[in-house]
Design an enzyme around this catalytic site. Sequence first.
Site, PDB file in Angstrom:
ATOM      1  N   ARG A 242      50.039  27.945  45.865  1.00 25.32           N
ATOM      2  CA  ARG A 242      50.071  26.805  44.936  1.00 25.32           C
ATOM      3  C   ARG A 242      51.439  26.129  45.006  1.00 25.32           C
ATOM      4  NH1 ARG A 242      47.387  31.022  42.400  1.00 25.32           N
ATOM      5  NH2 ARG A 242      45.191  30.582  41.955  1.00 25.32           N
ATOM      6  N   LYS A 269      49.432  32.302  38.737  1.00 26.01           N
ATOM      7  CA  LYS A 269      48.508  31.773  37.744  1.00 26.01           C
ATOM      8  C   LYS A 269      47.703  32.888  37.091  1.00 26.01           C
ATOM      9  CE  LYS A 269      44.673  28.479  37.266  1.00 26.01           C
ATOM     10  NZ  LYS A 269      43.817  27.512  37.979  1.00 26.01           N
ATOM     11  N   HIS A 332      48.284  20.458  46.591  1.00 27.29           N
ATOM     12  CA  HIS A 332      47.211  21.450  46.568  1.00 27.29           C
ATOM     13  C   HIS A 332      46.295  21.334  47.782  1.00 27.29           C
ATOM     14  CE1 HIS A 332      48.106  22.399  42.308  1.00 27.29           C
ATOM     15  NE2 HIS A 332      47.431  23.497  42.548  1.00 27.29           N
ATOM     16  N   ARG A 335      45.770  24.101  50.408  1.00 31.57           N
ATOM     17  CA  ARG A 335      44.878  25.219  50.072  1.00 31.57           C
ATOM     18  C   ARG A 335      43.437  24.895  50.468  1.00 31.57           C
ATOM     19  NH1 ARG A 335      46.703  28.975  46.662  1.00 31.57           N
ATOM     20  NH2 ARG A 335      44.888  29.092  45.274  1.00 31.57           N
ATOM     21  N   HIS A 359      42.727  34.051  44.450  1.00 33.00           N
ATOM     22  CA  HIS A 359      41.635  33.861  43.516  1.00 33.00           C
ATOM     23  C   HIS A 359      41.126  35.229  43.077  1.00 33.00           C
ATOM     24  CE1 HIS A 359      40.684  29.597  45.214  1.00 33.00           C
ATOM     25  NE2 HIS A 359      41.707  29.607  44.380  1.00 33.00           N
ATOM     26  N   TYR A 369      40.321  43.554  43.548  1.00 31.38           N
ATOM     27  CA  TYR A 369      41.133  44.012  44.669  1.00 31.38           C
ATOM     28  C   TYR A 369      42.608  44.002  44.278  1.00 31.38           C
ATOM     29  CZ  TYR A 369      37.242  43.623  47.990  1.00 31.38           C
ATOM     30  OH  TYR A 369      36.076  43.796  48.662  1.00 31.38           O
TER      31      TYR A 369
END
Length: 406
Positions: A242, A269, A332, A335, A359, A369
Amino acid sequence: MPLSDTAIRNAKPADKPQKLADGGGLYLLLNPNGSRWWRLKYRVGGKEKLLSLGTYPDTGLKDARDKRDAARKLLAAGVDPGEQRKASKAAGEERAANSFEVVAREWHAKQSATWVELHASRIMLRLENDVFPWLGSRPIADVTAKELLATVNRIVDRGAVESAHRVLQNCGQVLRYAIATGRAERNPAADLRGALPPVKQTHLAAIIEPAAIGGLLRAMDGYNGSLVTKCALRLAPLVFVRPGELRQAEWAEFDLDGAQWNIPAEKMKMREPHLVPLAPQAVAILRELHALTGRGRYVFPSGRSSQRPMSNNAVLSGLRRMGYATDEMSGHGFRAMARTVLDEVLHFRPDYIEHQLAHAVKDPNGRAYNRTAHLAERRKMMAAWANYLDTLKVAGNVVPIKRKAG
Protein backbone atom coordinates in the site's frame (compact mmCIF):
# COMPACT_ATOMS: atom_id res chain seq x y z
CA MET A 1 -45.04 44.81 52.65
CA PRO A 2 -44.09 43.23 49.29
CA LEU A 3 -40.96 44.53 47.65
CA SER A 4 -40.86 46.88 44.66
CA ASP A 5 -38.14 47.49 42.09
CA THR A 6 -37.83 51.06 43.41
CA ALA A 7 -37.33 49.86 46.98
CA ILE A 8 -34.70 47.37 45.84
CA ARG A 9 -32.77 49.95 43.80
CA ASN A 10 -32.87 52.48 46.63
CA ALA A 11 -31.69 50.02 49.30
CA LYS A 12 -28.18 50.82 50.51
CA PRO A 13 -25.67 48.25 51.83
CA ALA A 14 -24.93 48.30 55.55
CA ASP A 15 -22.17 46.90 57.72
CA LYS A 16 -24.12 43.66 58.09
CA PRO A 17 -26.22 41.64 55.61
CA GLN A 18 -29.85 42.81 55.35
CA LYS A 19 -32.92 40.73 54.51
CA LEU A 20 -35.56 42.53 52.41
CA ALA A 21 -38.69 40.38 52.68
CA ASP A 22 -41.20 40.02 49.84
CA GLY A 23 -43.57 37.38 51.19
CA GLY A 24 -44.13 33.65 50.95
CA GLY A 25 -40.61 32.99 52.26
CA LEU A 26 -38.94 35.04 49.50
CA TYR A 27 -36.45 37.69 50.47
CA LEU A 28 -33.52 39.61 48.94
CA LEU A 29 -30.25 39.34 50.82
CA LEU A 30 -28.35 42.62 50.55
CA ASN A 31 -24.66 42.08 51.39
CA PRO A 32 -22.19 44.73 52.60
CA ASN A 33 -20.31 44.48 49.27
CA GLY A 34 -23.49 45.49 47.40
CA SER A 35 -24.39 42.08 45.96
CA ARG A 36 -28.10 41.16 46.04
CA TRP A 37 -29.14 37.49 46.28
CA TRP A 38 -32.66 36.08 46.12
CA ARG A 39 -33.36 33.46 48.78
CA LEU A 40 -36.40 31.31 49.49
CA LYS A 41 -36.90 30.12 53.06
CA TYR A 42 -39.07 27.02 53.43
CA ARG A 43 -39.59 24.09 55.78
CA VAL A 44 -39.59 20.36 55.05
CA GLY A 45 -40.27 17.86 57.82
CA GLY A 46 -40.02 20.60 60.41
CA LYS A 47 -36.55 21.57 59.21
CA GLU A 48 -35.85 25.03 57.83
CA LYS A 49 -34.05 25.18 54.45
CA LEU A 50 -32.87 27.85 52.00
CA LEU A 51 -32.99 27.83 48.22
CA SER A 52 -31.01 30.27 46.07
CA LEU A 53 -33.06 31.81 43.25
CA GLY A 54 -30.42 33.96 41.55
CA THR A 55 -29.02 37.49 41.84
CA TYR A 56 -30.58 40.88 41.28
CA PRO A 57 -30.81 42.47 38.70
CA ASP A 58 -30.06 39.39 36.52
CA THR A 59 -33.08 37.79 38.14
CA GLY A 60 -35.72 40.51 38.44
CA LEU A 61 -38.46 40.76 41.02
CA LYS A 62 -41.10 39.10 38.81
CA ASP A 63 -38.74 36.21 37.89
CA ALA A 64 -37.89 35.67 41.55
CA ARG A 65 -41.59 35.50 42.47
CA ASP A 66 -42.23 33.03 39.61
CA LYS A 67 -39.42 30.80 40.90
CA ARG A 68 -40.85 31.08 44.45
CA ASP A 69 -44.31 30.06 43.23
CA ALA A 70 -42.89 27.08 41.30
CA ALA A 71 -40.98 25.94 44.38
CA ARG A 72 -44.07 26.21 46.57
CA LYS A 73 -46.05 24.07 44.10
CA LEU A 74 -43.40 21.40 44.49
CA LEU A 75 -43.69 21.66 48.27
CA ALA A 76 -47.46 21.29 48.03
CA ALA A 77 -46.89 18.10 46.06
CA GLY A 78 -44.55 16.77 48.73
CA VAL A 79 -41.34 17.47 46.77
CA ASP A 80 -38.36 19.25 48.32
CA PRO A 81 -37.38 21.91 45.69
CA GLY A 82 -33.75 21.88 46.88
CA GLU A 83 -33.43 18.11 46.45
CA GLN A 84 -35.24 18.30 43.12
CA ARG A 85 -32.69 20.87 41.90
CA LYS A 86 -29.78 18.63 42.97
CA ALA A 87 -31.30 15.68 41.15
CA SER A 88 -31.85 17.73 37.98
CA LYS A 89 -28.27 18.98 38.07
CA ALA A 90 -26.92 15.47 38.56
CA ALA A 91 -29.06 14.22 35.67
CA GLY A 92 -27.82 17.06 33.47
CA GLU A 93 -24.21 16.34 34.31
CA GLU A 94 -24.72 12.66 33.56
CA ARG A 95 -26.29 13.51 30.21
CA ALA A 96 -23.36 15.82 29.41
CA ALA A 97 -20.92 13.05 30.38
CA ASN A 98 -22.76 10.75 28.00
CA SER A 99 -22.94 13.13 25.06
CA PHE A 100 -22.36 11.80 21.57
CA GLU A 101 -18.93 13.44 21.37
CA VAL A 102 -17.76 12.09 24.73
CA VAL A 103 -18.84 8.54 23.88
CA ALA A 104 -17.45 8.80 20.33
CA ARG A 105 -14.03 9.91 21.56
CA GLU A 106 -14.02 7.10 24.13
CA TRP A 107 -14.90 4.58 21.40
CA HIS A 108 -12.23 6.00 19.10
CA ALA A 109 -9.55 5.81 21.81
CA LYS A 110 -10.30 2.14 22.40
CA GLN A 111 -10.49 1.19 18.72
CA SER A 112 -7.51 3.20 17.49
CA ALA A 113 -5.16 0.83 19.30
CA THR A 114 -5.96 -1.68 16.54
CA TRP A 115 -5.84 0.79 13.62
CA VAL A 116 -3.01 2.29 11.64
CA GLU A 117 -2.45 5.95 12.51
CA LEU A 118 -3.69 7.34 9.18
CA HIS A 119 -6.96 5.37 9.39
CA ALA A 120 -7.54 6.52 12.97
CA SER A 121 -6.92 10.17 12.14
CA ARG A 122 -9.26 10.05 9.14
CA ILE A 123 -12.13 8.71 11.25
CA MET A 124 -11.63 11.38 13.93
CA LEU A 125 -11.52 14.12 11.28
CA ARG A 126 -14.82 12.89 9.85
CA LEU A 127 -16.43 13.00 13.27
CA GLU A 128 -14.97 16.40 14.16
CA ASN A 129 -15.89 18.02 10.84
CA ASP A 130 -19.21 16.37 9.99
CA VAL A 131 -20.81 15.07 13.19
CA PHE A 132 -19.74 16.83 16.40
CA PRO A 133 -20.89 20.34 15.34
CA TRP A 134 -24.48 19.04 15.13
CA LEU A 135 -24.69 15.97 17.38
CA GLY A 136 -21.66 16.29 19.65
CA SER A 137 -23.45 17.89 22.61
CA ARG A 138 -26.58 15.71 22.35
CA PRO A 139 -27.02 12.96 24.96
CA ILE A 140 -26.26 9.86 22.92
CA ALA A 141 -29.37 8.10 24.22
CA ASP A 142 -31.51 10.91 22.75
CA VAL A 143 -30.06 10.94 19.21
CA THR A 144 -32.82 10.12 16.72
CA ALA A 145 -32.75 8.65 13.24
CA LYS A 146 -34.10 11.96 11.90
CA GLU A 147 -31.21 13.93 13.43
CA LEU A 148 -28.66 11.42 12.19
CA LEU A 149 -30.08 11.51 8.66
CA ALA A 150 -30.01 15.33 8.62
CA THR A 151 -26.35 15.21 9.68
CA VAL A 152 -25.19 12.80 6.99
CA ASN A 153 -27.38 14.48 4.34
CA ARG A 154 -25.27 17.62 4.76
CA ILE A 155 -22.36 15.54 3.45
CA VAL A 156 -24.48 14.17 0.59
CA ASP A 157 -25.50 17.70 -0.36
CA ARG A 158 -21.88 18.68 -0.98
CA GLY A 159 -21.49 15.70 -3.32
CA ALA A 160 -19.49 13.40 -1.01
CA VAL A 161 -21.83 10.40 -1.05
CA GLU A 162 -19.12 7.88 -0.23
CA SER A 163 -18.00 9.95 2.75
CA ALA A 164 -21.60 10.17 3.95
CA HIS A 165 -21.82 6.37 3.97
CA ARG A 166 -18.58 6.13 5.92
CA VAL A 167 -19.72 8.73 8.47
CA LEU A 168 -23.01 6.88 8.95
CA GLN A 169 -21.08 3.65 9.44
CA ASN A 170 -18.85 5.29 12.06
CA CYS A 171 -21.87 6.75 13.86
CA GLY A 172 -23.45 3.31 13.92
CA GLN A 173 -20.29 1.90 15.50
CA VAL A 174 -20.31 4.62 18.15
CA LEU A 175 -23.97 3.96 18.93
CA ARG A 176 -23.39 0.21 19.21
CA TYR A 177 -20.57 0.95 21.65
CA ALA A 178 -22.96 3.19 23.64
CA ILE A 179 -25.45 0.32 23.86
CA ALA A 180 -22.74 -2.10 24.96
CA THR A 181 -21.59 0.28 27.71
CA GLY A 182 -25.09 1.09 28.99
CA ARG A 183 -25.35 4.65 27.64
CA ALA A 184 -28.04 3.98 25.02
CA GLU A 185 -30.75 1.41 24.37
CA ARG A 186 -30.98 1.36 20.60
CA ASN A 187 -29.06 2.28 17.45
CA PRO A 188 -30.97 4.72 15.19
CA ALA A 189 -28.35 4.26 12.45
CA ALA A 190 -29.92 0.86 11.77
CA ASP A 191 -33.14 2.65 10.77
CA LEU A 192 -31.34 4.50 7.97
CA ARG A 193 -30.49 1.48 5.85
CA GLY A 194 -31.23 2.50 2.27
CA ALA A 195 -31.82 6.14 3.19
CA LEU A 196 -28.66 7.45 1.48
CA PRO A 197 -28.02 7.50 -2.28
CA PRO A 198 -25.99 4.48 -3.39
CA VAL A 199 -22.26 4.90 -3.90
CA LYS A 200 -21.17 4.73 -7.51
CA GLN A 201 -18.57 2.03 -7.73
CA THR A 202 -15.27 3.35 -8.99
CA HIS A 203 -12.02 1.49 -9.32
CA LEU A 204 -8.66 2.98 -8.52
CA ALA A 205 -6.86 3.74 -11.74
CA ALA A 206 -4.41 1.01 -12.70
CA ILE A 207 -2.44 -0.02 -15.76
CA ILE A 208 -2.78 -3.77 -16.27
CA GLU A 209 -2.13 -4.38 -19.98
CA PRO A 210 1.44 -5.71 -20.42
CA ALA A 211 2.40 -3.33 -23.24
CA ALA A 212 1.24 -0.31 -21.23
CA ILE A 213 3.06 -1.61 -18.13
CA GLY A 214 6.26 -1.70 -20.17
CA GLY A 215 5.78 1.93 -21.16
CA LEU A 216 5.22 2.93 -17.54
CA LEU A 217 8.37 1.12 -16.39
CA ARG A 218 10.46 2.82 -19.06
CA ALA A 219 9.03 6.19 -18.06
CA MET A 220 9.97 5.55 -14.42
CA ASP A 221 13.53 4.58 -15.39
CA GLY A 222 13.77 7.90 -17.25
CA TYR A 223 12.22 9.98 -14.46
CA ASN A 224 14.25 13.15 -13.98
CA GLY A 225 12.97 14.23 -10.57
CA SER A 226 14.59 13.55 -7.20
CA LEU A 227 16.38 10.24 -6.70
CA VAL A 228 14.22 9.47 -3.64
CA THR A 229 11.00 9.76 -5.64
CA LYS A 230 12.49 7.91 -8.60
CA CYS A 231 13.50 4.98 -6.38
CA ALA A 232 10.05 4.93 -4.76
CA LEU A 233 8.44 4.80 -8.21
CA ARG A 234 10.75 2.00 -9.39
CA LEU A 235 10.28 -0.01 -6.19
CA ALA A 236 6.47 0.34 -6.06
CA PRO A 237 5.66 -2.26 -8.77
CA LEU A 238 8.26 -4.70 -7.39
CA VAL A 239 6.79 -4.85 -3.88
CA PHE A 240 3.17 -3.70 -4.54
CA VAL A 241 2.49 -2.72 -0.94
CA ARG A 242 0.00 0.00 0.00
CA PRO A 243 1.25 3.55 -0.68
CA GLY A 244 1.35 4.40 3.02
CA GLU A 245 3.44 1.33 3.78
CA LEU A 246 5.90 2.25 1.05
CA ARG A 247 6.39 5.89 1.98
CA GLN A 248 6.82 5.08 5.70
CA ALA A 249 9.42 2.35 5.11
CA GLU A 250 12.35 2.48 7.55
CA TRP A 251 15.83 1.10 6.95
CA ALA A 252 15.63 -0.88 10.20
CA GLU A 253 12.87 -2.99 8.64
CA PHE A 254 15.05 -4.23 5.75
CA ASP A 255 17.42 -7.17 5.58
CA LEU A 256 19.06 -6.56 2.22
CA ASP A 257 21.44 -9.53 2.57
CA GLY A 258 18.46 -11.75 3.36
CA ALA A 259 16.40 -10.02 0.64
CA GLN A 260 13.32 -9.31 2.71
CA TRP A 261 11.34 -6.46 4.22
CA ASN A 262 9.62 -6.98 7.57
CA ILE A 263 6.80 -4.45 8.01
CA PRO A 264 5.66 -4.21 11.66
CA ALA A 265 2.01 -4.72 12.58
CA GLU A 266 1.40 -1.09 13.59
CA LYS A 267 2.01 0.05 10.01
CA MET A 268 -0.30 -2.50 8.41
CA LYS A 269 -3.98 -2.00 7.68
CA MET A 270 -4.86 -5.39 9.19
CA ARG A 271 -2.56 -4.82 12.19
CA GLU A 272 -0.59 -7.97 11.41
CA PRO A 273 3.15 -8.01 10.61
CA HIS A 274 3.89 -8.54 6.93
CA LEU A 275 6.91 -10.01 5.17
CA VAL A 276 7.84 -8.88 1.65
CA PRO A 277 10.42 -11.04 -0.19
CA LEU A 278 12.67 -8.82 -2.27
CA ALA A 279 13.69 -9.76 -5.80
CA PRO A 280 17.30 -8.94 -6.79
CA GLN A 281 16.00 -5.95 -8.78
CA ALA A 282 14.35 -4.52 -5.63
CA VAL A 283 17.51 -5.06 -3.56
CA ALA A 284 19.56 -3.24 -6.21
CA ILE A 285 17.27 -0.19 -6.05
CA LEU A 286 17.46 -0.12 -2.26
CA ARG A 287 21.26 -0.42 -2.21
CA GLU A 288 21.48 2.50 -4.64
CA LEU A 289 19.25 4.61 -2.41
CA HIS A 290 21.01 3.53 0.80
CA ALA A 291 24.05 5.59 -0.18
CA LEU A 292 21.84 8.70 -0.04
CA THR A 293 19.36 8.07 2.81
CA GLY A 294 20.83 5.08 4.65
CA ARG A 295 22.16 7.15 7.55
CA GLY A 296 18.65 8.32 8.42
CA ARG A 297 15.53 6.59 9.68
CA TYR A 298 13.35 6.62 6.58
CA VAL A 299 14.08 4.97 3.26
CA PHE A 300 12.11 7.72 1.50
CA PRO A 301 12.50 10.83 3.68
CA SER A 302 10.67 14.08 3.13
CA GLY A 303 12.52 16.72 1.13
CA ARG A 304 11.86 19.17 3.98
CA SER A 305 12.95 17.05 6.94
CA SER A 306 14.81 13.75 7.20
CA GLN A 307 12.82 13.11 10.38
CA ARG A 308 9.62 12.60 8.40
CA PRO A 309 8.71 10.26 5.54
CA MET A 310 7.88 11.51 2.07
CA SER A 311 4.41 12.99 1.59
CA ASN A 312 1.29 11.07 0.63
CA ASN A 313 1.36 12.67 -2.80
CA ALA A 314 5.02 12.14 -3.72
CA VAL A 315 4.49 9.01 -5.84
CA LEU A 316 1.26 10.40 -7.31
CA SER A 317 3.01 13.64 -8.22
CA GLY A 318 5.77 11.63 -9.86
CA LEU A 319 3.22 9.78 -11.98
CA ARG A 320 1.56 13.04 -12.99
CA ARG A 321 4.95 14.57 -13.83
CA MET A 322 5.55 11.67 -16.21
CA GLY A 323 2.24 12.44 -17.89
CA TYR A 324 -0.02 9.79 -16.36
CA ALA A 325 -3.45 11.25 -15.58
CA THR A 326 -5.58 10.48 -12.52
CA ASP A 327 -7.77 8.11 -14.52
CA GLU A 328 -4.74 6.19 -15.85
CA MET A 329 -2.63 5.27 -12.82
CA SER A 330 -2.71 5.69 -9.04
CA GLY A 331 -0.45 4.72 -6.15
CA HIS A 332 -2.74 1.80 -5.36
CA GLY A 333 -2.70 0.85 -9.03
CA PHE A 334 0.54 -1.12 -8.62
CA ARG A 335 -1.37 -3.58 -6.42
CA ALA A 336 -4.10 -4.09 -9.02
CA MET A 337 -1.42 -4.44 -11.68
CA ALA A 338 0.38 -7.20 -9.80
CA ARG A 339 -2.79 -8.99 -8.78
CA THR A 340 -4.12 -9.11 -12.33
CA VAL A 341 -0.93 -10.09 -14.15
CA LEU A 342 0.29 -12.61 -11.57
CA ASP A 343 -3.04 -14.39 -11.88
CA GLU A 344 -3.95 -14.02 -15.55
CA VAL A 345 -0.52 -14.05 -17.20
CA LEU A 346 1.91 -15.76 -14.83
CA HIS A 347 -0.77 -18.07 -13.35
CA PHE A 348 0.32 -18.04 -9.73
CA ARG A 349 -2.04 -19.43 -7.12
CA PRO A 350 -4.56 -16.79 -5.95
CA ASP A 351 -3.84 -17.48 -2.26
CA TYR A 352 -0.13 -16.75 -2.81
CA ILE A 353 -1.06 -13.45 -4.46
CA GLU A 354 -3.61 -12.47 -1.82
CA HIS A 355 -1.20 -13.29 0.98
CA GLN A 356 1.49 -11.14 -0.64
CA LEU A 357 -1.05 -8.33 -0.92
CA ALA A 358 -1.52 -8.64 2.87
CA HIS A 359 -5.19 -9.49 2.45
CA ALA A 360 -6.96 -11.72 4.95
CA VAL A 361 -6.29 -15.29 3.76
CA LYS A 362 -7.32 -18.47 5.59
CA ASP A 363 -6.08 -22.00 5.22
CA PRO A 364 -8.46 -24.92 4.48
CA ASN A 365 -9.15 -25.26 8.22
CA GLY A 366 -10.23 -21.62 8.49
CA ARG A 367 -7.07 -20.42 10.26
CA ALA A 368 -5.34 -17.21 9.22
CA TYR A 369 -1.97 -17.75 7.55
CA ASN A 370 0.98 -16.32 9.44
CA ARG A 371 3.51 -13.92 7.93
CA THR A 372 5.83 -16.72 6.75
CA ALA A 373 3.13 -18.86 5.14
CA HIS A 374 4.18 -20.14 1.68
CA LEU A 375 7.32 -18.05 1.97
CA ALA A 376 9.40 -20.19 -0.41
CA GLU A 377 6.65 -20.06 -3.03
CA ARG A 378 6.18 -16.34 -2.56
CA ARG A 379 9.91 -15.72 -3.00
CA LYS A 380 9.74 -17.53 -6.34
CA MET A 381 6.65 -15.54 -7.30
CA MET A 382 8.26 -12.18 -6.49
CA ALA A 383 11.40 -13.11 -8.45
CA ALA A 384 9.32 -14.25 -11.44
CA TRP A 385 7.29 -11.03 -11.25
CA ALA A 386 10.42 -8.86 -11.27
CA ASN A 387 11.88 -10.79 -14.21
CA TYR A 388 8.61 -10.47 -16.12
CA LEU A 389 8.61 -6.69 -15.58
CA ASP A 390 12.15 -6.58 -16.98
CA THR A 391 10.94 -8.31 -20.16
CA LEU A 392 8.13 -5.76 -20.53
CA LYS A 393 10.61 -2.89 -20.38
CA VAL A 394 12.38 -4.27 -23.45
CA ALA A 395 9.20 -3.52 -25.43
CA GLY A 396 9.29 -6.66 -27.49
CA ASN A 397 6.33 -8.67 -28.68
CA VAL A 398 4.04 -8.51 -25.68
CA VAL A 399 0.98 -10.73 -25.61
CA PRO A 400 -2.07 -8.88 -24.31
CA ILE A 401 -4.03 -10.33 -21.39
CA LYS A 402 -6.71 -12.82 -22.37
CA ARG A 403 -9.59 -12.54 -19.95
CA LYS A 404 -10.81 -15.69 -18.25
CA ALA A 405 -14.22 -16.86 -19.26
CA GLY A 406 -16.92 -15.66 -16.91
